[in-house]
Motif scaffolding. Structure first.
Motif, PDB file in Angstrom:
ATOM      1  N   ALA A  25       0.834  -1.208   0.000  1.00 50.44           N
ATOM      2  CA  ALA A  25       0.000   0.000   0.000  1.00 50.44           C
ATOM      3  C   ALA A  25       0.866   1.254   0.000  1.00 50.44           C
ATOM      4  CB  ALA A  25      -0.935  -0.004   1.212  1.00 50.44           C
ATOM      5  N   TYR A  26       1.928   1.253   0.793  1.00 48.64           N
ATOM      6  CA  TYR A  26       2.814   2.417   0.844  1.00 48.64           C
ATOM      7  C   TYR A  26       3.564   2.612  -0.478  1.00 48.64           C
ATOM      8  CZ  TYR A  26       2.020   2.616   5.889  1.00 48.64           C
ATOM      9  OH  TYR A  26       1.448   2.723   7.128  1.00 48.64           O
ATOM     10  N   ILE A  27       3.971   1.529  -1.098  1.00 51.44           N
ATOM     11  CA  ILE A  27       4.642   1.639  -2.401  1.00 51.44           C
ATOM     12  C   ILE A  27       3.670   2.185  -3.437  1.00 51.44           C
ATOM     13  CG2 ILE A  27       5.664   0.301  -4.295  1.00 51.44           C
ATOM     14  CD1 ILE A  27       6.838  -1.551  -2.051  1.00 51.44           C
ATOM     15  N   TYR A  28       2.450   1.656  -3.440  1.00 45.61           N
ATOM     16  CA  TYR A  28       1.421   2.141  -4.371  1.00 45.61           C
ATOM     17  C   TYR A  28       1.149   3.621  -4.133  1.00 45.61           C
ATOM     18  CZ  TYR A  28      -3.010   2.306  -6.918  1.00 45.61           C
ATOM     19  OH  TYR A  28      -4.020   2.625  -7.792  1.00 45.61           O
ATOM     20  N   MET A  42      -2.439  12.896  -5.241  1.00 48.56           N
ATOM     21  CA  MET A  42      -1.664  13.147  -4.028  1.00 48.56           C
ATOM     22  C   MET A  42      -2.519  12.976  -2.773  1.00 48.56           C
ATOM     23  SD  MET A  42       0.551  16.278  -5.581  1.00 48.56           S
ATOM     24  CE  MET A  42       1.806  16.437  -4.344  1.00 48.56           C
ATOM     25  N   ALA A  43      -3.775  13.379  -2.833  1.00 45.30           N
ATOM     26  CA  ALA A  43      -4.672  13.214  -1.683  1.00 45.30           C
ATOM     27  C   ALA A  43      -4.916  11.734  -1.385  1.00 45.30           C
ATOM     28  CB  ALA A  43      -5.990  13.929  -1.940  1.00 45.30           C
ATOM     29  N   TYR A  55      -4.658  19.702 -13.067  1.00 48.73           N
ATOM     30  CA  TYR A  55      -4.349  20.065 -11.684  1.00 48.73           C
ATOM     31  C   TYR A  55      -5.268  19.349 -10.693  1.00 48.73           C
ATOM     32  CZ  TYR A  55      -1.369  23.698 -13.643  1.00 48.73           C
ATOM     33  OH  TYR A  55      -0.387  24.368 -14.332  1.00 48.73           O
ATOM     34  N   PHE A  56      -6.538  19.203 -11.045  1.00 53.56           N
ATOM     35  CA  PHE A  56      -7.470  18.471 -10.196  1.00 53.56           C
ATOM     36  C   PHE A  56      -7.000  17.021 -10.020  1.00 53.56           C
ATOM     37  CE2 PHE A  56     -11.141  15.717  -9.596  1.00 53.56           C
ATOM     38  CZ  PHE A  56     -11.795  16.328  -8.538  1.00 53.56           C
ATOM     39  N   THR A  57      -6.589  16.407 -11.121  1.00 47.67           N
ATOM     40  CA  THR A  57      -6.099  15.036 -11.068  1.00 47.67           C
ATOM     41  C   THR A  57      -4.839  14.944 -10.216  1.00 47.67           C
ATOM     42  OG1 THR A  57      -7.052  14.552 -13.230  1.00 47.67           O
ATOM     43  CG2 THR A  57      -5.297  13.089 -12.478  1.00 47.67           C
ATOM     44  N   ALA A  58      -3.936  15.910 -10.359  1.00 52.86           N
ATOM     45  CA  ALA A  58      -2.709  15.924  -9.556  1.00 52.86           C
ATOM     46  C   ALA A  58      -3.042  15.954  -8.072  1.00 52.86           C
ATOM     47  CB  ALA A  58      -1.843  17.117  -9.941  1.00 52.86           C
ATOM     48  N   ILE A 117       3.951  10.431  -6.725  1.00 52.87           N
ATOM     49  CA  ILE A 117       4.890  10.857  -7.776  1.00 52.87           C
ATOM     50  C   ILE A 117       4.132  11.196  -9.056  1.00 52.87           C
ATOM     51  CG2 ILE A 117       6.754  10.053  -9.291  1.00 52.87           C
ATOM     52  CD1 ILE A 117       7.823   8.512  -6.786  1.00 52.87           C
ATOM     53  N   PHE A 118       3.118  10.399  -9.413  1.00 51.87           N
ATOM     54  CA  PHE A 118       2.305  10.731 -10.581  1.00 51.87           C
ATOM     55  C   PHE A 118       1.645  12.095 -10.403  1.00 51.87           C
ATOM     56  CE2 PHE A 118       1.314   6.100 -12.086  1.00 51.87           C
ATOM     57  CZ  PHE A 118       2.609   5.986 -12.551  1.00 51.87           C
ATOM     58  N   GLY A 119       1.197  12.399  -9.191  1.00 53.43           N
ATOM     59  CA  GLY A 119       0.604  13.697  -8.919  1.00 53.43           C
ATOM     60  C   GLY A 119       1.602  14.822  -9.128  1.00 53.43           C
ATOM     61  N   ILE A 120       2.811  14.646  -8.619  1.00 55.79           N
ATOM     62  CA  ILE A 120       3.872  15.648  -8.816  1.00 55.79           C
ATOM     63  C   ILE A 120       4.151  15.828 -10.302  1.00 55.79           C
ATOM     64  CG2 ILE A 120       6.341  16.098  -8.483  1.00 55.79           C
ATOM     65  CD1 ILE A 120       6.045  14.733  -5.722  1.00 55.79           C
ATOM     66  N   GLN A 121       4.217  14.725 -11.034  1.00 53.26           N
ATOM     67  CA  GLN A 121       4.490  14.808 -12.465  1.00 53.26           C
ATOM     68  C   GLN A 121       3.377  15.520 -13.221  1.00 53.26           C
ATOM     69  OE1 GLN A 121       5.274  10.658 -13.347  1.00 53.26           O
ATOM     70  NE2 GLN A 121       7.480  11.066 -13.402  1.00 53.26           N
TER      71      GLN A 121
END
Length: 123
Positions: free
Chosen positions: A10-13, A54-55, A47-50, A19-23
């Motif tokens: 779960a933590y790796i996922y 992250m959330a 931006y909403f997806t990012a 990271i996908f959010g940052i990208q």
């Protein structure tokens, strides 16, 4: 042992989603080109997806509403499959790279739903 493996997974996922959010923020201009033309406000959705990615990751890290975070993440990724990947597959005569991306997102959505089910068992 099973608890340690599922929590580590779960933590790796969550890290990958963060990271996908940052990208999405870093490459917003490019990602906006992937939003279908019939959907308005491309940058808003990027931006909403990012923020959503992250959330969801943070909800997993701190185990606060993690079940909901995972479930909604899986739903969001399925929206991408339905609105982006399937039309691309239909219009590209099943290009191998597009099939790979569609299957990657299918796997990511499936993992989110599996994690949601695991968090449901814990509560």
């Amino acid at each position: 042992m099973k608890q340690v493996l599922s929590r580590s997974g779960a933590y790796i996922y969550a890290t990958v989603m963060f990271i996908f959010g940052i990208q999405h923020f870093m490459y917003a201009g490019f990602v906006a080109t992937l939003v279908p033309g019939w959907i308005p406000f491309h940058l808003f959705w990027v931006y909403f997806t990012a923020v959503a990615l992250m959330a969801a990751a943070v909800s997993i890290y701190v185990n606060l509403y993690a079940q909901w975070g995972c479930f909604l993440l899986g739903c969001m990724i399925w929206v991408f499959i339905l609105t982006i990947h399937i039309p691309l597959l239909i219009n590209s005569h099943f290009d191998a790279g597009k099939i790979t991306n569609a299957m990657k997102d299918t796997g990511l959505a499936s993992c989110a739903f599996i994690l949601a089910a695991l968090y449901e068992r814990e509560s």
